[in-house]
Structure formats: C-alpha cells, structure tokens
Scaffold this motif. Structure first.
Motif, short mmCIF file in Angstrom:
data_model
loop_
_atom_site.label_atom_id
_atom_site.label_comp_id
_atom_site.label_asym_id
_atom_site.label_seq_id
_atom_site.Cartn_x
_atom_site.Cartn_y
_atom_site.Cartn_z
N CYS A 1 5.12 88.58 -9.39
CA CYS A 1 5.57 89.00 -8.06
C CYS A 1 6.62 88.02 -7.52
O CYS A 1 6.31 86.85 -7.27
CB CYS A 1 4.40 89.09 -7.09
N ASN B 1 8.08 87.96 -4.65
CA ASN B 1 8.03 87.76 -3.20
C ASN B 1 6.78 87.03 -2.74
O ASN B 1 6.55 86.90 -1.53
CB ASN B 1 8.13 89.13 -2.51
N ASP B 2 5.96 86.57 -3.67
CA ASP B 2 4.71 85.85 -3.36
C ASP B 2 3.80 86.67 -2.45
O ASP B 2 3.13 86.14 -1.56
CB ASP B 2 5.02 84.50 -2.70
N VAL B 3 3.77 87.97 -2.68
CA VAL B 3 2.95 88.86 -1.86
C VAL B 3 1.59 89.11 -2.52
O VAL B 3 0.57 89.18 -1.85
CB VAL B 3 3.68 90.21 -1.62
N TYR C 1 0.86 88.74 3.41
CA TYR C 1 2.26 88.56 3.74
C TYR C 1 2.59 87.22 4.39
O TYR C 1 3.57 87.11 5.12
CB TYR C 1 2.70 89.71 4.66
N GLY D 1 5.81 86.10 2.17
CA GLY D 1 6.89 87.05 1.96
C GLY D 1 6.42 88.45 2.28
O GLY D 1 5.30 88.65 2.73
N TYR D 2 7.27 89.43 2.01
CA TYR D 2 6.84 90.82 2.20
C TYR D 2 7.27 91.64 1.00
O TYR D 2 8.08 91.20 0.18
CB TYR D 2 7.41 91.39 3.51
N CYS D 3 6.69 92.83 0.88
CA CYS D 3 6.94 93.67 -0.29
C CYS D 3 8.26 94.40 -0.10
O CYS D 3 8.34 95.40 0.61
CB CYS D 3 5.78 94.66 -0.45
N ARG D 4 9.29 93.93 -0.76
CA ARG D 4 10.62 94.48 -0.56
C ARG D 4 10.73 95.88 -1.17
O ARG D 4 10.29 96.09 -2.30
CB ARG D 4 11.67 93.55 -1.18
N CYS E 1 11.89 96.32 -4.85
CA CYS E 1 11.19 95.64 -5.94
C CYS E 1 10.02 96.49 -6.44
O CYS E 1 9.18 96.92 -5.65
CB CYS E 1 10.67 94.28 -5.46
N CYS F 1 4.90 97.66 4.24
CA CYS F 1 5.58 96.65 3.41
C CYS F 1 5.28 95.22 3.87
O CYS F 1 5.41 94.27 3.10
CB CYS F 1 7.07 96.89 3.40
N ASN G 1 5.16 89.35 8.14
CA ASN G 1 5.72 88.13 7.58
C ASN G 1 6.67 87.43 8.55
O ASN G 1 6.69 86.20 8.64
CB ASN G 1 6.44 88.44 6.27
#
Length: 493
Positions: A355, A357-359, A376, A379-382, A385, A467, A472
């Motif tokens: 991952c 984004n470190d989510v 979160y 980061g957040y889930c882009r 990605c 997301c 975040n």
C-alpha cells in the motif's frame, strides 16, 4: 545434479518472492505477482483450478518439490538450518501422523467455516509474508534511508526517504513468535515444521507417496553408513530398512550428494522397494554450503535519515492522530464484503506491504485478526490507486480498475460536532470539503437560519465513497471531526 538444480530454482523463487514483499515502490509486483498466485493455499482459496491441478501433477511426477522450491517458508527453513554447522546433525524419526492430520483437519475446518485467524496462523505462505513485512521490511527501509541520505548529499535522487512505522502490534508479535519457533525447529531438526505442522505439506505428502520419480536405494551398493539419515533434513530416511518416507521427503537431493557409494538415486522405480538407505559416507565432493546472502549490505543501524518531527510553523509539535472507534471496519475496494474477506483472506500482508498510501494495516480485532483494514491517520485511499487489488493472490480483494474504484462505496463519512475546530476554536476550516475527491461534502451554516454561525460539513452519503481524504486531512487532534464508517457489504454508486 538434483541438488544443484533444486538449489538454483529455490534461490530464484525465494529471492523474488522476498523482494516482492520488501518492495515499497510498487514496481516489482508487476513482475513477481504470479509467484504469489502459484502458492498452494492461495490458489486453493482463489479456486484457481489450473494452478491446483498443475501443482498436484508436479507432485505426482517429481514428489514434494513444491516444498523445497516454490514455498518460501520451506526454503527459509533450509537457510536457517545451515546456521547449524554441526555435521551429520539429523537422524531418522517416525512421522507424527496424528499431529500432521490434526493440523490438516483444523485447516480444512477453518476454510469451510471461514475462520480467518486459524487459516492465517497455519498458512505457510502467509506466515512467511508476515515475517518479511513486519520484521525484515523495516530493516530494508532503514537501509534504503541510509542510502538516501548519502544520495541526497551527492544531489542524487536515486533513493528517497520512506517512513518506518509499526503497522500492527499484534501481527508483529505473531510474526516474531512464528519466526523464532520456525528458526529454532529448523536449526535443530531441519524440516520439522513442514512435516508436523504445515497442512499444505501434509496434503502434498499424501500425493507424493505415489509420485513417479522418487529417491530410492540401490541396496547392493549401500554400506549402511547412515550418512543419508544423518543429513536428511526431513528425517525421513531409515537406512537400516532402506526405506524413504515419501510423504515427508521434499526431494532436496542432500542424501544423494552425501552418498559416496552411489547407493541413492532419484528416478522412476516401478516397485517402490525398500527404498534404498542412502548411506552418506563422507562425500569428498561436498557440493553444499551455497550461501544465501539476502540483505547483506542493508544492516540495521541506528542511522535514520532525518528525524521527521512535524511542526507547526517551526514552533510546536503537532499532536499525533488517534484512530477513531469504528462500528464497522473499513475494507479495501474489491473486498466486496466482510464475509468475503473472512472466507478468503489468510493475512499474508502482501497488500499491507504494497500500500503506497499507508492506509492498509493488519486488524487487531480477534474476529479479523491480521486481516487488512483501512485507517487514515497516515494517508487516504487515493481513487487512482488499485495496487492492493492487483497483488492479492487469493481473491480476498478482487481486481478492480481505477474507474470502478471511483464508484465503489466502501464506507461513508460521519461528522463529529464536538471535535470540529469550526466550533471548538471558532475558526473557518472546510478542509474536508475542499479535498473530497467525490464532492460529497459541502460546508453549510450550523444554524441554517443564521448565516453568521460557523460553517460545518454536511455529508452526502449517496456520493461518499469512503476514501478517507476528509478524515486524513482534518486538522482536529487527537480525534478527527470527521471519520469513515465502513460498510459490511460494499455498494456501487
């Protein structure tokens, strides 16, 4: 020759799978992801009939070479066993059949009942994935950060700094315990874990009894020197009765390499005779001692690239975010539902390690222990990605395109009035609304009849995809004023 070929193939497989887990750039899984998909249990849970049939066919032809070449946990045991430099360190022992089949029954029961914790603890590939992700990947990243420091001084961007953080305390503890247990067993007794605990080894061992190619004795040449038994890491060669327990033999070739009388052979024997005792007299051509140097240049040191203290205007340290208490965990897009995740996921941690984004992190809840959940703080889930869905070898996270991901609702945002800085600090904010990629948040007056009241977020749950960008980027500390509640079953909007 058997040992040399097996060693080269095992080294390649082991190195590539390990690098796939260590990689934080997201590039290597494009080349090595297929190696995860040919692991036996992931293929079984993904109902990959072609891979399962191929692995069983290979076992019926060559014996349990899956365990000595393809399975990274099996190869790791061979590496650890070499740290015991004592010669002739093994001996023949009878199979502990009751324990082997008990573990197999438990694994089958866990798969049928969807008990993810038991599946995760017994799955060999997943155990190895946890060990690499939680023990070795931090070391790898520290090494990268040291190189990045030197590169920075040389005005080079060949390396870049990456934060090292603990993804899950419970999973780290389980990974450490697993590694210590396997390391001790391998150092003292070779393949004990493979042949007593591992359910995949037990299942393949059943088919290996009927393999076309086997290691067998030429009794006329055998001198009963016992070197074969003393160097068999599977403890499956009885040199006295000239028998090999094919259910435990992993066809590694050690016994053949050690036998100086040529009494052990690997080939087809129509009558699996008293499988010849591989007397392992001191072999002058000791082909062994291949060195598996995996991460030699990357040592653990206390050298860290830079102390990344987050400061506000260089004056005050910003308080770390705390994880909000969610009623329902947030699962990654492609997981479909909590039920699908529970039935398929073996907590191999590949999605967690990949991952960007470190989510994703391993769950600490007992019911979903070690399975990936989303949070979160870092980061957040882009929306662009989809790496976790592309690397999952099991089907717990199904492949999903970037376009599909933008329309999958994994949760919805919830506003917490008491935490919002617009109310507590009487300041204008609107971070959540500005950064929402789905346009699901708008700022409205707290009192709709009074335009002078603070503007606060209003969430359109029909548009929110969960997301976590709002959570975040919310400035409230330690708990955000807006957070994401997961959905048991994902929706498409």
């Amino acid at each position: 020759m058997l040992k040399k070929v097996r060693t080269v193939l095992a080294a390649v497989m082991f190195l590539c799978i390990t690098l796939m887990f260590l990689d934080f750039t997201g590039s290597l899984h494009h080349y090595f992801a297929w190696m995860a998909k040919i692991q036996f249990l992931p293929a079984l849970l993904a109902v990959n009939v072609v891979v399962i049939a191929l692995l069983l066919l290979i076992t019926l032809v060559f014996g349990r070479i899956y365990c000595s070449i393809i399975c990274p946990l099996g190869v790791m045991q061979d590496i650890l066993a070499r740290f015991n430099t004592k010669k002739n360190k093994y001996s023949y022992s009878k199979a502990i059949s009751w324990l082997r089949y008990l573990m197999l029954v438990i694994m089958v029961g866990a798969c049928v009942a969807g008990i993810g914790v038991l599946m995760a603890l017994l799955a060999p590939y997943s155990s190895y994935g946890r060990i690499v992700t939680h023990i070795f990947q931090p070391v790898w990243i520290y090494g990268n950060n040291i190189l990045a420091s030197f590169a920075e001084r040389a005005d080079s961007y060949a390396f870049y700094h990456v934060d090292v953080w603990m993804k899950g305390g419970a999973t780290l503890a389980i990974a450490v315990i697993t590694f210590v247990v396997i390391a001790v067993l391998a150092w003292k007794h070779g393949r004990t874990y493979c042949n007593t605990i591992c359910p995949v080894g037990t299942l393949l061992g059943f088919f290996a009894r009927f393999s076309w190619l086997k290691i067998y004795f030429d009794e006329e040449k055998c001198k009963n020197c016992s070197l074969c038994s003393k160097n068999c890491k599977a403890s499956c060669i009885d040199y006295v009765s000239h028998k090999v327990d094919y259910s435990r033999c992993v066809s590694c070739g050690n016994c053949i390499a050690k036998c100086k009388f040529g009494a052990l052979k690997y080939g087809h024997t129509s009558v699996p005779k008293k499988s010849a005792q591989a007397e392992e007299s001191m072999n002058k051509t000791d082909v062994g001692k291949r060195s598996f140097i995996l991460a030699s240049a990357l040592m653990v040191g206390n050298v860290i690239a830079q102390d990344k203290k987050k400061v506000d205007g260089g004056l005050a340290k910003i308080e770390e975010k705390a994880i909000p208490k969610r009623q329902t965990p947030v699962l990654p897009p492609g997981a479909i539902s909590a039920q699908n995740m529970a039935k398929h996921c073996t907590a191999c941690q590949l999605c967690v390690s990949e991952c960007p984004n470190d989510v994703l992190r391993p769950s600490g809840e007992m019911a979903t222990l070690m399975q990936p959940v989303m949070s979160y703080e870092r980061g957040y889930c882009r929306p662009e990605c989809n790496r976790c869905s592309s690397v999952c070898p099991i089907g717990a996270i199904l492949p999903i395109s970037e376009e599909q991901k933008s329309s999958v609702q994994i949760g919805h945002a919830v506003w917490v009035k008491k935490n919002c800085v617009a109310i507590t600090d009487k300041v204008e904010c609107g971070n959540c609304a500005r950064h929402c990629p789905a346009g699901a948040i708008e700022m409205i007056p707290l009192d709709e009849n009074d335009e002078d009241t603070p503007f606060v977020p209003a969430v359109n749950e029909n548009r929110c995809i969960g997301c976590g960008a709002c959570e975040n980027l919310c400035p409230a500390r330690p708990f955000p004023a807006i957070y994401v509640e997961g959905h048991e079953v994902h929706k498409e909007i």
